[in-house]
Design an enzyme around this catalytic site. Structure first.
Site, PDB file in Angstrom:
ATOM      1  N   HIS A 266      20.334 -35.942 -57.339  1.00  0.00           N
ATOM      2  CA  HIS A 266      21.398 -36.952 -57.145  1.00  0.00           C
ATOM      3  C   HIS A 266      22.689 -36.543 -57.877  1.00  0.00           C
ATOM      4  O   HIS A 266      23.347 -37.387 -58.494  1.00  0.00           O
ATOM      5  CB  HIS A 266      20.951 -38.327 -57.647  1.00  0.00           C
ATOM      6  CG  HIS A 266      19.824 -38.933 -56.872  1.00  0.00           C
ATOM      7  ND1 HIS A 266      20.006 -39.807 -55.831  1.00  0.00           N
ATOM      8  CD2 HIS A 266      18.483 -38.786 -56.989  1.00  0.00           C
ATOM      9  CE1 HIS A 266      18.829 -40.185 -55.348  1.00  0.00           C
ATOM     10  NE2 HIS A 266      17.889 -39.574 -56.026  1.00  0.00           N
TER      11      HIS A 266
ATOM     12  N   ASN B 222      17.146 -46.403 -53.494  1.00  0.00           N
ATOM     13  CA  ASN B 222      17.636 -45.506 -52.447  1.00  0.00           C
ATOM     14  C   ASN B 222      18.104 -46.341 -51.252  1.00  0.00           C
ATOM     15  O   ASN B 222      17.923 -47.548 -51.225  1.00  0.00           O
ATOM     16  CB  ASN B 222      16.529 -44.556 -51.995  1.00  0.00           C
ATOM     17  CG  ASN B 222      16.377 -43.335 -52.911  1.00  0.00           C
ATOM     18  OD1 ASN B 222      17.305 -42.973 -53.633  1.00  0.00           O
ATOM     19  ND2 ASN B 222      15.229 -42.714 -52.879  1.00  0.00           N
TER      20      ASN B 222
HETATM   21  C1  HEM Z   1      18.134 -39.623 -60.520  1.00  0.00           C
HETATM   22  C2  HEM Z   1      13.631 -38.391 -61.760  1.00  0.00           C
HETATM   23  C3  HEM Z   1      11.900 -40.858 -57.978  1.00  0.00           C
HETATM   24  C4  HEM Z   1      16.292 -42.695 -57.243  1.00  0.00           C
HETATM   25  C5  HEM Z   1      17.066 -39.051 -61.151  1.00  0.00           C
HETATM   26  C6  HEM Z   1      17.151 -38.203 -62.308  1.00  0.00           C
HETATM   27  C7  HEM Z   1      15.895 -37.871 -62.661  1.00  0.00           C
HETATM   28  C8  HEM Z   1      15.003 -38.481 -61.723  1.00  0.00           C
HETATM   29  C9  HEM Z   1      15.465 -37.021 -63.845  1.00  0.00           C
HETATM   30  C10 HEM Z   1      18.445 -37.778 -62.995  1.00  0.00           C
HETATM   31  C11 HEM Z   1      18.833 -38.844 -63.984  1.00  0.00           C
HETATM   32  C12 HEM Z   1      20.130 -38.573 -64.692  1.00  0.00           C
HETATM   33  O1  HEM Z   1      20.354 -37.442 -65.134  1.00  0.00           O
HETATM   34  O2  HEM Z   1      20.929 -39.526 -64.834  1.00  0.00           O
HETATM   35  C13 HEM Z   1      12.767 -38.961 -60.854  1.00  0.00           C
HETATM   36  C14 HEM Z   1      11.327 -38.862 -60.895  1.00  0.00           C
HETATM   37  C15 HEM Z   1      10.838 -39.531 -59.820  1.00  0.00           C
HETATM   38  C16 HEM Z   1      11.979 -40.081 -59.111  1.00  0.00           C
HETATM   39  C17 HEM Z   1      10.544 -38.115 -61.963  1.00  0.00           C
HETATM   40  C18 HEM Z   1       9.415 -39.739 -59.366  1.00  0.00           C
HETATM   41  C19 HEM Z   1       8.384 -39.710 -60.160  1.00  0.00           C
HETATM   42  C20 HEM Z   1      12.919 -41.606 -57.473  1.00  0.00           C
HETATM   43  C21 HEM Z   1      12.786 -42.647 -56.499  1.00  0.00           C
HETATM   44  C22 HEM Z   1      14.021 -43.168 -56.310  1.00  0.00           C
HETATM   45  C23 HEM Z   1      14.939 -42.448 -57.155  1.00  0.00           C
HETATM   46  C24 HEM Z   1      11.479 -43.060 -55.856  1.00  0.00           C
HETATM   47  C25 HEM Z   1      14.464 -44.288 -55.418  1.00  0.00           C
HETATM   48  C26 HEM Z   1      13.686 -45.242 -54.972  1.00  0.00           C
HETATM   49  C27 HEM Z   1      17.153 -42.001 -58.058  1.00  0.00           C
HETATM   50  C28 HEM Z   1      18.573 -42.230 -58.077  1.00  0.00           C
HETATM   51  C29 HEM Z   1      19.111 -41.348 -59.013  1.00  0.00           C
HETATM   52  C30 HEM Z   1      18.014 -40.590 -59.554  1.00  0.00           C
HETATM   53  C31 HEM Z   1      19.338 -43.241 -57.240  1.00  0.00           C
HETATM   54  C32 HEM Z   1      20.580 -41.202 -59.385  1.00  0.00           C
HETATM   55  C33 HEM Z   1      20.918 -42.199 -60.463  1.00  0.00           C
HETATM   56  C34 HEM Z   1      22.417 -42.209 -60.699  1.00  0.00           C
HETATM   57  O3  HEM Z   1      23.149 -42.650 -59.789  1.00  0.00           O
HETATM   58  O4  HEM Z   1      22.851 -41.751 -61.765  1.00  0.00           O
HETATM   59  N1  HEM Z   1      15.749 -39.189 -60.795  1.00  0.00           N
HETATM   60  N2  HEM Z   1      13.124 -39.707 -59.767  1.00  0.00           N
HETATM   61  N3  HEM Z   1      14.239 -41.509 -57.856  1.00  0.00           N
HETATM   62  N4  HEM Z   1      16.844 -41.010 -58.952  1.00  0.00           N
HETATM   63 FE1  HEM Z   1      15.005 -40.393 -59.370  1.00  0.00          FE
END
Ligand code: HEM
Ligand code: NDP
Length: 504
Positions: free
Chosen positions: A55, A128
């Site tokens: 992202h 999402n």
């Molecule tokens: C961002 C891990 C599943 C939505 C991120 C980031 C990590 C991460 C490490 C970066 C965070 C940052 O540096 O600020 C994971 C892991 C998941 C997972 C380990 C599953 C075990 C999901 C799912 C969704 C999701 C299922 C949505 C339903 C997002 C979004 C961001 C993000 C929207 C961006 C947040 C922002 O706008 O700063 N994710 N994620 N992720 N993830 Fe996940």
């Protein structure tokens, strides 16, 4: 005319110049003592923080949430306590796979992150634009993301890796179907829904828990780009989303969404034919109708993108009393992963930065010192730096304890593999056969075939076999589009061909 402020060093010393280095003679080498120049160059070297591991490309706005309907029977969260109540917000939408400079109009899932600055601390809804996900066990998340990022040798995106992974992971077909449908390239963040995706919980003042799903439905209507149109747009501008959001807000045409919840009792959750904590499943609207809660309006472009959007740390473990997690094992893993990522990406005290600090709730903790600890936190009494103490340091509030969660008394600790079964195909089948119309199915076939066109025959056949289990017409439609080549442009941004030949 107002007097211009004096340019200074970061320690406040006035700059004698901002364009001429100090040298030994007009043609001579630099002097080490030109600390103004050293400071300027050193700061430039430190301008970038690591991009988000996923992202990375994002767009943010500020705004507010207003309660329109009473849901206090489900939650004690103060932000929902009365109709008309407003809460300040920050949003960030994103694509998943692309780097920070990626083009906006690429086919990808979109992140939908909302931060609510409530009086009980920040509630982050990190969802999402799709109600489901590709995998249901966090162990598979890093592998899945690896298939979306660049190939280690070609340094290009690899459709072969994507479809190879999905073919070995049939529960992904629900999410892949949505990704390859019209909703795969929204016209802008304003033209898409947001979903909490996971099952969360709400608990009320009486300590009663319900399972809930969050839905943010767009007021702007679903608008999307075909692959061909997206290619044309990207040819003109890589920043189409920033432009669209900027223009909407400048024109006073503020994007809005209505928040709905679906609600399931703890008893109902034991009876559903599908696992209600499985992130690859939705809750059918017919059984769990949408209940209206309130309205999100995003009306402000942040003054400084880096300060408020790049530095924003959205975290699923930011919940407030009255909102809770669920046993969804993906959600449980996310509760660990995000704060860990933030400490690496931004720094130990990332939560004290303007984007992340609670605006409407006090912060009182015993965490001490550390890099960039620029704020005090001594509660007016420097003796209160440990607990328990007799110096009026902060104390916990037992009234915010979540109601206890009943666990199956037969539960044993093990690694439970959820075997593939028809239950994984029921919902994508409903989407394919009952929700999409003929034209939408036709475009789905072509988008999917476009994405698959570059992959090896064996991967193609394995994925077509998965589609056949969803619906025979799905497989036949994609196969025909592949065989006739009638699928327009490849729907994935940059393609390599087949896997690299590796010498024995
Ligand atoms: C961002 C891990 C599943 C939505 C991120 C980031 C990590 C991460 C490490 C970066 C965070 C940052 O540096 O600020 C994971 C892991 C998941 C997972 C380990 C599953 C075990 C999901 C799912 C969704 C999701 C299922 C949505 C339903 C997002 C979004 C961001 C993000 C929207 C961006 C947040 C922002 O706008 O700063 N994710 N994620 N992720 N993830 Fe996940
Ligand atoms: P409904 O007919 O009540 O719901 C169908 C929903 O499908 C619509 O409300 C809309 O969701 C969504 N939809 C329409 N076009 C697309 C598309 N191109 N891509 C993704 N979603 C689309 O039936 P059910 O609730 O029984 O669900 C049937 C199927 O619809 C599910 O199996 C699932 O695949 C899909 N779906 C269901 C959702 C749910 O929460 N029940 C949410 C989204 C999709 P929306 O109103 O959220 O825009």
């Amino acid at each position: 005319m107002t007097k211009k402020p004096t340019l200074t060093s970061s320690s406040g010393k006035p700059y004698p110049t901002n364009e001429t280095s100090q040298t030994a003679g007009a043609r001579g080498p630099l002097l080490m003592e030109d600390h103004y120049l050293m400071e300027k160059l050193a700061h430039q070297n430190r301008e970038r923080i690591p991009e988000r591991v996923v992202h990375a490309k994002g767009w943010g706005l500020q705004g507010k949430f207003r309660v329109t309907h009473d849901v206090t029977k489900y939650t004690r969260a103060k932000m929902f306590s009365e109709i008309g109540k407003e809460t300040e917000m920050l949003s960030r939408w994103s694509t998943v796979a692309g780097e920070r400079g990626a083009a906006d109009a690429e086919r990808d899932v979109r992140g939908f992150s909302l931060k609510f600055y409530t009086e009980e601390g920040n509630w982050d809804m990190v969802g999402n634009n799709t109600p489901v996900f590709f995998v249901r066990d966090a162990f598979k998340f890093p592998d899945f993301i690896r298939t979306q990022k660049r190939h280690p040798k070609t340094n290009m995106r690899s459709p072969e890796a994507m479809f190879d992974f999905w073919a070995g992971q049939p529960e992904s077909v629900h999410q892949v179907t949505i990704l390859m449908s019209d909703r795969g390239i929204p016209r802008s963040p304003a033209h898409m829904n947001g979903y909490g995706s996971h099952t969360f919980s709400m608990w009320n003042a009486a300590g009663e828990r319900h399972w809930v799903k969050f839905h943010f439905r767009t007021h702007q209507g679903h608008e999307w780009y075909s692959d061909a149109k997206a290619a044309e747009i990207i040819g003109q501008t890589r920043e189409s989303y920033s432009e669209e959001l900027w223009n909407m807000v400048e024109a006073g045409n503020f994007p809005k969404w209505t928040l709905f919840i679906q609600v399931m009792t703890e008893e109902e959750a034991m009876e559903t034919p599908f696992n209600p904590f499985d992130l690859t499943k939705v809750w059918p609207h017919g059984d769990y109708p949408l209940i209206e809660v309130g309205e999100v309006t995003m009306d402000t472009v942040p003054e400084n993108y880096f300060q408020l959007v790049e530095n924003a740390a959205f975290n699923p473990n930011n919940i407030v009393p009255g909102i809770g997690f669920s046993p969804d094992k993906m959600l449980q893993a996310r509760v660990f992963s995000y704060a860990d990522a933030h400490r690496y990406r931004i720094g130990t005290h990332y939560e004290a930065l303007p984007a992340n600090a609670p605006k409407n709730a006090p912060v009182n903790h015993y965490h001490k010192d550390g890099s960039m600890r620029f704020f005090t936190n001594d509660f007016g009494n420097p003796n209160a730096y440990y607990e328990p103490n007799q110096y009026d340091g902060p104390v916990a509030d037992e009234s915010v304890t979540e109601p206890p969660l009943r666990i199956d008394p037969e539960a044993v600790a093990a690694r439970f593999k959820q075997e593939e079964s028809d239950i994984d195909y029921v919902q994508p089948r409903a989407l394919y056969a009952e929700v999409l119309n003929n034209d939408e199915r036709d475009r789905l076939h072509k988008n999917m075939a476009g994405g698959m066109a570059p992959v090896s025959d064996s991967v193609k056949e394995r994925w077509l076999a998965v589609l056949k289990k969803v619906h025979p017409d799905y497989e036949a439609g994609v196969r025909q589009a592949l065989e006739t080549g009638n699928h327009g442009d490849p729907s994935l941004p940059v393609t390599d061909d087949t896997p690299l030949e590796v010498a024995d």
